[in-house]
Design an enzyme around this catalytic site. Structure first.
Site, PDB file in Angstrom:
ATOM      1  N   ASP A  36       1.561  -3.306   3.684  1.00 40.00           N
ATOM      2  CA  ASP A  36       2.317  -2.364   4.516  1.00 40.00           C
ATOM      3  C   ASP A  36       3.770  -2.775   4.726  1.00 40.00           C
ATOM      4  O   ASP A  36       4.360  -2.485   5.766  1.00 40.00           O
ATOM      5  CB  ASP A  36       1.614  -2.181   5.879  1.00 40.00           C
ATOM      6  CG  ASP A  36       0.159  -1.779   5.713  1.00 40.00           C
ATOM      7  OD1 ASP A  36      -0.135  -1.062   4.757  1.00 40.00           O
ATOM      8  OD2 ASP A  36      -0.670  -2.198   6.545  1.00 40.00           O
ATOM      9  N   HIS A  64       0.397   4.140   1.176  1.00 35.37           N
ATOM     10  CA  HIS A  64       1.838   4.011   0.942  1.00 35.37           C
ATOM     11  C   HIS A  64       2.576   5.235   1.468  1.00 35.37           C
ATOM     12  O   HIS A  64       2.303   6.356   1.053  1.00 35.37           O
ATOM     13  CB  HIS A  64       2.115   3.840  -0.559  1.00 35.37           C
ATOM     14  CG  HIS A  64       1.497   2.582  -1.116  1.00 35.37           C
ATOM     15  ND1 HIS A  64       1.477   2.280  -2.445  1.00 35.37           N
ATOM     16  CD2 HIS A  64       0.880   1.544  -0.505  1.00 35.37           C
ATOM     17  CE1 HIS A  64       0.875   1.123  -2.625  1.00 35.37           C
ATOM     18  NE2 HIS A  64       0.496   0.658  -1.461  1.00 35.37           N
ATOM     19  N   LYS A 167     -17.931  -4.691 -11.217  1.00 34.41           N
ATOM     20  CA  LYS A 167     -17.152  -4.871 -12.458  1.00 34.41           C
ATOM     21  C   LYS A 167     -17.367  -6.286 -12.993  1.00 34.41           C
ATOM     22  O   LYS A 167     -17.672  -6.471 -14.177  1.00 34.41           O
ATOM     23  CB  LYS A 167     -15.666  -4.614 -12.142  1.00 34.41           C
ATOM     24  CG  LYS A 167     -14.697  -4.909 -13.277  1.00 34.41           C
ATOM     25  CD  LYS A 167     -13.271  -4.538 -12.844  1.00 34.41           C
ATOM     26  CE  LYS A 167     -12.240  -4.937 -13.892  1.00 34.41           C
ATOM     27  NZ  LYS A 167     -10.879  -4.464 -13.543  1.00 34.41           N
TER      28      LYS A 167
HETATM   29  P1  GDP Z   1       3.230   0.113   2.060  1.00 30.71           P
HETATM   30  O1  GDP Z   1       1.746   0.077   2.159  1.00 30.71           O
HETATM   31  O2  GDP Z   1       3.821  -1.204   1.673  1.00 30.71           O
HETATM   32  O3  GDP Z   1       3.749   1.234   1.195  1.00 30.71           O
HETATM   33  O4  GDP Z   1       3.766   0.409   3.540  1.00 30.71           O
HETATM   34  P2  GDP Z   1       3.166   1.487   4.596  1.00 30.71           P
HETATM   35  O5  GDP Z   1       3.615   2.833   4.189  1.00 30.71           O
HETATM   36  O6  GDP Z   1       1.720   1.258   4.810  1.00 30.71           O
HETATM   37  O7  GDP Z   1       3.851   0.998   5.933  1.00 30.71           O
HETATM   38  C1  GDP Z   1       5.223   0.922   6.058  1.00 30.71           C
HETATM   39  C2  GDP Z   1       5.649   1.782   7.269  1.00 30.71           C
HETATM   40  O8  GDP Z   1       6.967   1.462   7.623  1.00 30.71           O
HETATM   41  C3  GDP Z   1       5.670   3.265   6.950  1.00 30.71           C
HETATM   42  O9  GDP Z   1       5.348   3.970   8.115  1.00 30.71           O
HETATM   43  C4  GDP Z   1       7.112   3.521   6.557  1.00 30.71           C
HETATM   44  O10 GDP Z   1       7.524   4.861   6.752  1.00 30.71           O
HETATM   45  C5  GDP Z   1       7.828   2.599   7.497  1.00 30.71           C
HETATM   46  N1  GDP Z   1       9.103   2.045   7.004  1.00 30.71           N
HETATM   47  C6  GDP Z   1       9.387   1.557   5.769  1.00 30.71           C
HETATM   48  N2  GDP Z   1      10.612   1.026   5.746  1.00 30.71           N
HETATM   49  C7  GDP Z   1      11.128   1.181   6.985  1.00 30.71           C
HETATM   50  C8  GDP Z   1      12.372   0.792   7.604  1.00 30.71           C
HETATM   51  O11 GDP Z   1      13.242   0.178   6.985  1.00 30.71           O
HETATM   52  N3  GDP Z   1      12.492   1.072   8.936  1.00 30.71           N
HETATM   53  C9  GDP Z   1      11.526   1.738   9.639  1.00 30.71           C
HETATM   54  N4  GDP Z   1      11.745   1.981  10.930  1.00 30.71           N
HETATM   55  N5  GDP Z   1      10.365   2.113   9.091  1.00 30.71           N
HETATM   56  C10 GDP Z   1      10.172   1.832   7.791  1.00 30.71           C
HETATM   57  P1  IMO Z   2      -1.149  -1.439   1.235  1.00 29.59           P
HETATM   58  O1  IMO Z   2      -1.080  -1.170  -0.251  1.00 29.59           O
HETATM   59  C1  IMO Z   2      -2.813  -3.694   4.597  1.00 29.59           C
HETATM   60  C2  IMO Z   2      -6.781  -5.479   3.988  1.00 29.59           C
HETATM   61  C3  IMO Z   2      -7.808  -4.857   4.888  1.00 29.59           C
HETATM   62  C4  IMO Z   2      -8.749  -6.026   5.062  1.00 29.59           C
HETATM   63  C5  IMO Z   2      -8.728  -6.689   3.694  1.00 29.59           C
HETATM   64  C6  IMO Z   2      -9.886  -6.316   2.793  1.00 29.59           C
HETATM   65  O2  IMO Z   2      -1.033  -0.218   2.062  1.00 29.59           O
HETATM   66  O3  IMO Z   2      -0.192  -2.512   1.618  1.00 29.59           O
HETATM   67  P2  IMO Z   2     -10.506  -4.095   1.450  1.00 29.59           P
HETATM   68  O4  IMO Z   2     -10.834  -2.732   1.953  1.00 29.59           O
HETATM   69  O5  IMO Z   2      -9.386  -4.147   0.478  1.00 29.59           O
HETATM   70  O6  IMO Z   2     -11.733  -4.821   0.942  1.00 29.59           O
HETATM   71  O7  IMO Z   2     -10.067  -4.907   2.779  1.00 29.59           O
HETATM   72  O8  IMO Z   2      -7.522  -6.287   3.083  1.00 29.59           O
HETATM   73  N1  IMO Z   2      -5.998  -4.512   3.184  1.00 29.59           N
HETATM   74  C7  IMO Z   2      -4.790  -4.060   3.506  1.00 29.59           C
HETATM   75  N2  IMO Z   2      -4.017  -4.290   4.580  1.00 29.59           N
HETATM   76  N3  IMO Z   2      -2.346  -2.899   3.605  1.00 29.59           N
HETATM   77  C8  IMO Z   2      -3.088  -2.664   2.508  1.00 29.59           C
HETATM   78  O9  IMO Z   2      -2.637  -1.959   1.451  1.00 29.59           O
HETATM   79  C9  IMO Z   2      -4.393  -3.233   2.429  1.00 29.59           C
HETATM   80  N4  IMO Z   2      -5.365  -3.213   1.507  1.00 29.59           N
HETATM   81  C10 IMO Z   2      -6.349  -3.999   1.976  1.00 29.59           C
HETATM   82  O10 IMO Z   2      -7.231  -4.448   6.109  1.00 29.59           O
HETATM   83  O11 IMO Z   2      -8.214  -6.946   5.991  1.00 29.59           O
HETATM   84 MG    MG Z   3       0.224   0.520   3.504  1.00 24.11          MG
END
Ligand code: GDP
Ligand code: IMO
Ligand code: MG
Length: 450
Positions: A36, A64, A167
């Site tokens: 995230d 994402h 797998k």
């Molecule tokens: P990812 O899984 O790595 O793609 O990230 P996520 O989408 O799960 O979480 C990132 C969160 O931070 C999302 O809600 C984005 O919209 C937000 N976000 C990303 N970059 C920024 C930033 O520079 N500032 C703020 N305030 N929010 C951001």
């Molecule tokens: P993105 O791509 C944050 C974490 C889960 C859990 C552990 C195992 O959005 O960054 P799983 O369901 O994969 O077997 O869970 O991994 N986890 C993530 N946490 N962002 C993710 O993806 C995650 N993908 C898995 O919360 O702790």
């Molecule tokens: Mg994410």
């Protein structure tokens, strides 16, 4: 059968390619923390200039977020490049695909205005299938862990672990099996279910209804399925193309290098790009690591810089730190440079995207974890053992906060000097240039440094 060429012709053609034409390089975006970090946003930024965007590992455990023209999309299995109309999106062999989840995601995004995705999406025939019973087993295993060990992993319950386990144990079924003879496929699925039910009698499976749904999905994806290795080979060796790889999950969740066993079940580090797409390491170009300006984690496991106090709460609320896939609150803490250095050792980042700097705008002072100590002594490596990691003492540096709204900053010089100082501090400590700084959710809130 004659190919009309002598083996020597063939050899010299191959030699020529090796010398003169190593092909297009792929640019990789990877999470450098526990997920995230804002990978979706970075991929979206680069996708506008890309021809192909690929997912190479993970499944719909990923979430994402992409914000374009004030519209917020969340992608789970679809590569974030899917909204870019000039871009082909590719789901590689290393990804595990839950077909009902994929179509649910497509339907949801169509309602938000996504069009023409079926002309732009390609699925590798070697990708493994996540069945509903993998998801049910994921839940059941969590219940078992709670009962036996008093704690869970906190998985997303998307069936990721059971599918990768299948797998590895060579009982999994792949997209190519679904594309072939359906009665043979059904027999193998039924055998697998029987095997599972003998191991887990509590597992309830309605195999007939699942097969009926899959038969329908098979026809819907048939036009999208390709030999993934050949698809990537052509993308690399055809006309010049800009190819982007969207990592899912992150370094500290990697099955080999993460905080095992509190990890996911795929390689979310750079090696997963080669095995998850079927491409040579020599075709890996820039590798961008994405990190927040602080740290978050969803689920259970060690988190040395976690702040179980007002600072953690402020980061959680200001940062809207709630999981995109599960809606769980994310745990929050200070930026941990030990983990970023560790992620860099494995991935060899070319540059870093530092997101969510704006969330720190209100803080008087900001701490950064710079080293771990065990029994008062600094350790130069990242501890593998969870009990050890739980006990490390974090050494912090304290930097002054800038107490200024940065959300309108669009270039380096718009940032307050103390924010610039924070960015330079991070950069110097990891020894990797910071190429982007995020100050907001949308595309334009990304300051490009060079
Ligand atoms: P990812 O899984 O790595 O793609 O990230 P996520 O989408 O799960 O979480 C990132 C969160 O931070 C999302 O809600 C984005 O919209 C937000 N976000 C990303 N970059 C920024 C930033 O520079 N500032 C703020 N305030 N929010 C951001
Ligand atoms: P993105 O791509 C944050 C974490 C889960 C859990 C552990 C195992 O959005 O960054 P799983 O369901 O994969 O077997 O869970 O991994 N986890 C993530 N946490 N962002 C993710 O993806 C995650 N993908 C898995 O919360 O702790
Ligand atoms: Mg994410």
């Amino acid at each position: 059968m004659s190919l009309g060429r002598s083996p020597n012709d063939h050899r010299s053609a191959a030699g020529k390619r090796a010398r003169n034409d190593s092909g297009n390089k792929v640019t990789v975006v990877l999470g450098a923390q526990w997920g995230d970090e804002g990978k979706g946003k970075v991929v979206d930024l680069l996708a506008t200039e890309s021809d192909v965007v690929c997912r190479c590992q993970g499944g719909n455990n990923a979430g994402h977020t992409v914000v374009v023209d004030e519209k917020e999309y969340d992608f789970h299995l679809l590569p974030s490049g899917i909204i870019s109309t000039k871009c082909t999106s590719f789901i590689g062999n290393g990804v595990v695909i839950h077909l009902p989840g994929l179509f649910e995601e497509i339907d949801k995004n169509e309602k938000k205005g996504l069009k023409g995705w079926d002309k732009r999406l390609i699925i590798s025939d070697r990708a493994h299938i996540v069945f509903d019973f993998h998801q049910a087993l994921d839940g059941l295993l969590e219940v078992q862990r709670q009962a036996q060990e008093g704690q869970t992993i906190g998985t997303t319950k998307k069936g990721i672990g059971p599918t990768y386990a299948c797998k590895a144990s060579r009982t999994g079924l792949r997209i190519c099996d679904l594309m072939a003879d359906f009665s043979e496929f059904s027999t193998r699925v039924k055998n697998l279910v029987q095997q599972y039910q003998s191991m887990y009698p509590a597992l309830k499976v309605d195999v007939e209804s699942e097969l009926k749904k899959l038969k329908d999905y098979a026809e819907r994806i048939r036009p999208l399925v390709r030999d993934g290795v050949y698809f990537m080979y052509e993308a690399i060796h055809g006309s010049p193309k800009r190819i982007l790889v969207e990592g899912a999950n992150a370094a500290l969740l990697d099955i080999d290098f993460g905080t095992y066993p509190f990890v996911t079940s795929s390689n979310c580090t750079v090696g997963g790009v080669c095995t998850g797409l079927g491409i040579p390491p020599s075709n890996i170009g820039d590798v961008y690591g994405v990190s927040k300006a602080y740290t978050t984690r969803v689920g259970i496991g060690a988190f040395p810089t976690e702040q179980l106090n007002a600072v953690g709460e402020l980061l959680q609320t200001r940062g809207h730190e709630v999981g995109v896939t599960t809606g769980r609150k994310r745990r929050c803490g200070w930026l941990d440079l030990v983990i970023l250095n560790y992620a860099h050792m494995i991935n060899g980042f070319t540059a870093i995207a530092l997101t969510k700097l704006d969330i720190l705008d209100v803080l008087e002072e900001i701490k950064v974890g710079v080293a771990y100590k065990i029994n008062g002594k600094r350790v130069p490596y990242f501890p593998a053992n969870m009990e050890v990691l739980q006990k490390v003492e974090v050494e912090y540096e304290t930097l002054p906060g800038w107490k200024t709204d940065t959300s309108a900053a669009r270039k380096w010089s718009d940032l307050p000097p103390k924010a610039q100082n924070y960015i330079r501090f991070v950069e110097n400590h990891i020894g990797v240039p910071i190429k982007w700084v995020g100050v907001g959710k949308s595309r334009e809130c990304m300051i490009q440094m060079f």
